[in-house]
Design an enzyme around this catalytic site. Sequence first.
Site, PDB file in Angstrom:
ATOM      1  N   GLY A 158       0.829  -1.197   0.000  1.00  0.00           N
ATOM      2  CA  GLY A 158       0.000   0.000   0.000  1.00  0.00           C
ATOM      3  C   GLY A 158       0.861   1.243   0.000  1.00  0.00           C
ATOM      4  O   GLY A 158       2.032   1.206  -0.383  1.00  0.00           O
ATOM      5  N   GLU A 189       5.742  -3.514   0.852  1.00  0.00           N
ATOM      6  CA  GLU A 189       5.879  -3.012  -0.522  1.00  0.00           C
ATOM      7  C   GLU A 189       5.040  -1.755  -0.574  1.00  0.00           C
ATOM      8  O   GLU A 189       3.813  -1.799  -0.638  1.00  0.00           O
ATOM      9  CB  GLU A 189       5.412  -4.062  -1.527  1.00  0.00           C
ATOM     10  CG  GLU A 189       5.766  -3.701  -2.958  1.00  0.00           C
ATOM     11  CD  GLU A 189       4.557  -3.268  -3.766  1.00  0.00           C
ATOM     12  OE1 GLU A 189       4.495  -2.063  -4.102  1.00  0.00           O
ATOM     13  OE2 GLU A 189       3.702  -4.115  -4.042  1.00  0.00           O
ATOM     14  N   CYS A 229       1.740   0.076  -8.854  1.00  0.00           N
ATOM     15  CA  CYS A 229       2.805   0.693  -8.060  1.00  0.00           C
ATOM     16  C   CYS A 229       4.118   0.778  -8.821  1.00  0.00           C
ATOM     17  O   CYS A 229       5.016   1.526  -8.431  1.00  0.00           O
ATOM     18  CB  CYS A 229       3.001  -0.077  -6.765  1.00  0.00           C
ATOM     19  SG  CYS A 229       3.262  -1.841  -6.999  1.00  0.00           S
TER      20      CYS A 229
END
Length: 520
Positions: free
Chosen positions: A267, A289, A323
Amino acid sequence: MGSALFFLTLTSLKTVAKQNQLVRFRMASTAATFGLKDPSLIRTQGFVNGKWVDGEEGGKITVTNPANNAELGTVPEMTLTQTKEAIAAAADAFKSWSKTTAKHRHDLLMKLHRLMLQHHDDLGRIVTLENGKTLTEGKGESAYSASFIEWFAEEAVRTYGEQIPSSMPGIRNLVIKQPIGNGIFTPWNFPSAMITRKLGAALAAGCTSVIKPPPETPFSALALAELASRAGFPDGVINIVTTQKNVIPIGKEICESKTIRKISFTGSTPVAKLLYGIASSTMKKVSIEAGGNSPFIVFGDADIDDAVEGAVACKFRGSGQTCVCANRIYVHSSVYAEFASRLAEKVAAFKIGDGLLSDTTHGPLIHEKAISKVVKHVEDAVSKGAQILVGGKRRDGPGSFYEPTVLSDVPAGPSTFFGQEETFGPVAALIKFETEKEVIELANDTDVGLAGYFYSRDIGRIWRVAEALEVGMVGINTGIIANATVPFGGVKESGLGREGGHGINEYMQEKLLAFGGLDK
């Protein structure tokens, strides 16, 4: 007395039957909305100790389709008490699950993998409906998700220890690996794959888990729990707690629990720091992460066609909500105009819409908050001299749609939001550069370092730049870097630890066994 007791028992049974009937009706209604081949994959309850449960206080989380804002269904607003029950169930199951053989865990994971492949289309459709990505991408994620289960099934039987020569006579040193129980926090942008990348490793290692999926996309998580139950995983090994209002107390409980010895989180960086700090109270093992701000560099000697295709794949996959997608695209001045023109032409041909429609190339953003962030980034860049080549505005009507956008002449450095944070939307920000030294400094001028990409055909430059980029993963002449077999993770404030690859070790701890007196 006997008659009264009988009446109370009968009344209680009728109440339970009525409650079960209501649950079945709610599930059937929600399942019809999804239109699956196997409607029973849609679960509208949390999952604790092998049982499907409603929220204690009757609260509901409404899940909507971001393509049209239509309600898909509800899941329970679970409580702190239920979270404690899930943690207790995981701890109790850990006593036996952690002692199963690697071969047994391998076989169960492979059974789950086969079930995921069998229900591939349905799992992909669930992803599309609750996340918004196209059905092609939804099915792609379904396959990607299953690949982690397969990979870690094979890793389960490769958790080797080692024998280390001793410096003292009569001593033999043996190192073994043992599992630790864990809590899992996952994001909405890959609602299935981000679970299996963590859960597959945890199950293979012999861990039990408590999972808190995001409130935007809980149905993918619950479908996986349904399939895991069918595969034969014991009660308490997998537990899922759904919440929206109780995120902070539930997250705190998982992080502070002395029973859970490991947490894994994917997140944003601010939330990662919060959980990391809370988890430190019990010195937990942590895998994080967090956010990125990926540079994508096109050098003057690059194959421009390949670079454009790589930028499209990297930047616009999931409508820019990954991401590792390119957030700052640096293009050498000698090829800047050509690259910008070709990229704009590609992006102009995109068709945004409902992910279930066959001609849709890009779906909506997840919600209005995501739209607002993109608008802020674009307006800020334009106010500082950037030019809109394609797109540049949200689409009117229902759904959270923002036009795929290409901006040219974006100022370099942290003077714009693109240089400061992830956009997490379909905007390609093109920045001109002149020298290799300059662009490396620009690329590294950020507190995060998840992924980076560059295109060049100069072998010397390839080695120099790959080693100089301050990121955990580098794509060289490719815009796609992730798969189940390789490590995934970042440096600096992008996180700790690695998932995928040999990430099973993140869910185990080493123990030294020193045998003495062997020379007597």
